[in-house]
Design a protein around this motif. Sequence first.
Motif, PDB file in Angstrom:
ATOM      1  N   ARG A  44      -4.727  -2.101  -5.158  1.00  0.00           N
ATOM      2  CA  ARG A  44      -4.515  -0.660  -5.039  1.00  0.00           C
ATOM      3  C   ARG A  44      -4.674  -0.069  -6.431  1.00  0.00           C
ATOM      4  O   ARG A  44      -4.098  -0.580  -7.405  1.00  0.00           O
ATOM      5  N   THR A  79       0.801  -1.224   0.000  1.00  0.00           N
ATOM      6  CA  THR A  79       0.000   0.000   0.000  1.00  0.00           C
ATOM      7  C   THR A  79       0.837   1.279   0.000  1.00  0.00           C
ATOM      8  O   THR A  79       0.280   2.381  -0.075  1.00  0.00           O
ATOM      9  N   SER A  80       2.164   1.157   0.078  1.00  0.00           N
ATOM     10  CA  SER A  80       3.066   2.305  -0.051  1.00  0.00           C
ATOM     11  C   SER A  80       4.482   1.764  -0.188  1.00  0.00           C
ATOM     12  O   SER A  80       4.714   0.552  -0.098  1.00  0.00           O
ATOM     13  N   GLU A 130      -7.893   4.099   6.623  1.00  0.00           N
ATOM     14  CA  GLU A 130      -9.044   3.291   7.024  1.00  0.00           C
ATOM     15  C   GLU A 130     -10.063   4.087   7.802  1.00  0.00           C
ATOM     16  O   GLU A 130     -11.265   3.785   7.783  1.00  0.00           O
ATOM     17  N   ARG A 182      -1.212  -3.114   9.525  1.00  0.00           N
ATOM     18  CA  ARG A 182       0.133  -2.854   9.043  1.00  0.00           C
ATOM     19  C   ARG A 182       1.108  -3.121  10.177  1.00  0.00           C
ATOM     20  O   ARG A 182       0.946  -2.551  11.267  1.00  0.00           O
ATOM     21  N   THR A 221      -6.196   3.703  -8.860  1.00  0.00           N
ATOM     22  CA  THR A 221      -6.547   5.127  -8.859  1.00  0.00           C
ATOM     23  C   THR A 221      -8.000   5.286  -9.279  1.00  0.00           C
ATOM     24  O   THR A 221      -8.385   4.850 -10.369  1.00  0.00           O
ATOM     25  N   ASP A 254      -5.598   7.831  -4.886  1.00  0.00           N
ATOM     26  CA  ASP A 254      -4.978   6.532  -4.621  1.00  0.00           C
ATOM     27  C   ASP A 254      -5.890   5.769  -3.664  1.00  0.00           C
ATOM     28  O   ASP A 254      -6.052   6.160  -2.497  1.00  0.00           O
ATOM     29  N   CYS A 255      -6.487   4.693  -4.142  1.00  0.00           N
ATOM     30  CA  CYS A 255      -7.491   3.967  -3.368  1.00  0.00           C
ATOM     31  C   CYS A 255      -7.125   2.497  -3.211  1.00  0.00           C
ATOM     32  O   CYS A 255      -6.395   1.934  -4.027  1.00  0.00           O
ATOM     33  N   THR A 256      -7.667   1.906  -2.164  1.00  0.00           N
ATOM     34  CA  THR A 256      -7.655   0.457  -1.990  1.00  0.00           C
ATOM     35  C   THR A 256      -9.065  -0.039  -2.265  1.00  0.00           C
ATOM     36  O   THR A 256     -10.033   0.464  -1.680  1.00  0.00           O
ATOM     37  N   THR A 285      -0.117  -3.883   3.790  1.00  0.00           N
ATOM     38  CA  THR A 285      -1.316  -3.979   4.625  1.00  0.00           C
ATOM     39  C   THR A 285      -1.884  -5.382   4.481  1.00  0.00           C
ATOM     40  O   THR A 285      -2.082  -5.869   3.370  1.00  0.00           O
ATOM     41  N   THR A 329      -6.173   4.908   0.182  1.00  0.00           N
ATOM     42  CA  THR A 329      -5.199   3.937   0.658  1.00  0.00           C
ATOM     43  C   THR A 329      -4.538   4.376   1.964  1.00  0.00           C
ATOM     44  O   THR A 329      -4.104   5.532   2.097  1.00  0.00           O
ATOM     45  N   GLU A 330      -4.515   3.443   2.913  1.00  0.00           N
ATOM     46  CA  GLU A 330      -3.951   3.609   4.254  1.00  0.00           C
ATOM     47  C   GLU A 330      -4.716   4.633   5.094  1.00  0.00           C
ATOM     48  O   GLU A 330      -4.231   5.058   6.149  1.00  0.00           O
TER      49      GLU A 330
END
Length: 356
Positions: A266, A225-226, A296, A245, A268, A273-275, A231, A293-294
């Motif tokens: 992951r 996730t980065s 929550e 994480r 866009t 930037d989405c999960t 994650t 993303t990240e």
Amino acid sequence: MPIVPPSVTTAAGRPESVNGDWLIRGRDGRLSAYDAVGDGIVCRAESRPGGPWLAPRRIGGDQRVHPMLGVGQGADEYAHLATWRPTVKGESGLVHTTHFRPALAALDWTPLGHPNQKGDRTGVPAVAVDAEGRAHVFVRNAVGGVSMRGQKERGGWGPWRDLKGEDVEERLTAVTRASGRVELYGNSPHGILRWTQGGPGWIPELDASPLKVTARQGSLRALVTSDEHVTLFYTDETDTVCAWRPGGEPVELLPGAGPGPVSVIRCTLDEVDCTLLAQRSASGRVAFAAYPTEQESAGAWWTESGPQLPLDARVSLTEDASGRVVAATVIPGGGELRVARRKREAGLALEAWGVV
């Protein structure tokens, strides 16, 4: 005599036979979908990026294999597949192949042997590929720990390595960090176990202490996730999807949409930037949920799409050559494959699901 652990089963009671993202985009931009069918592994691929799908093709030659599969993909976008083949009566050995491009034939299966030298199947393999393009094949062994065999830098395979662990469930999840180092996660009655590489080509080592949570069998999914983080998603005993994480505490993300495993990517969405998560819902349709993303704490909620599916239908997500989200469902064992792409508009609306 080695003990063969019980198989992970779906809500419909059938063995869960495919581990990893089985819908992937290849080096040439074409999508391909892998499945275990009868005594072989098959691939269905697009004739061109976004074009019609070709007829299923058998992977790895005519060699008979068992109906289970681990799938991994490296930064070079080559697919690495691992499965079990029968050897002598009551025994099996692991095999591996590389599929360079969906439209080409894969290499023949290469034997990897057995993590306990001999015996029957011990679990569904998990596959990850490091920054140098070397595949790592992980599997639960006959005594309840985890074993690994990895490709060498100059070709060939290293020896089987015992990575320790205790009472590990047979379905593992492997991932490659942005740094190119491989990580592995496994579930056990003691909590979630994590193995990490200390450097390129190093043998993954087990963390000293497990994450003390109770996760549903077969529910672990790991996602980069980065540049710094992986994650891990899992479903807890209350059927809540959680995100964790390493170095932090688990977060309850949202109630599970249904009984099956969650697929996650992951991507866009509307320049964010989405999960994105997908799961077969209790109603039988596919449910989607997305959040930054990240983040929550921003919250997520399910939106359903598509027709009703059988209980054991699998769901997978990827992005196509143009960056559009693609979702696919398949009935295990060579059943109907359905595919839907995100519309070219704001939001997460999908085009109509098409049967391949």
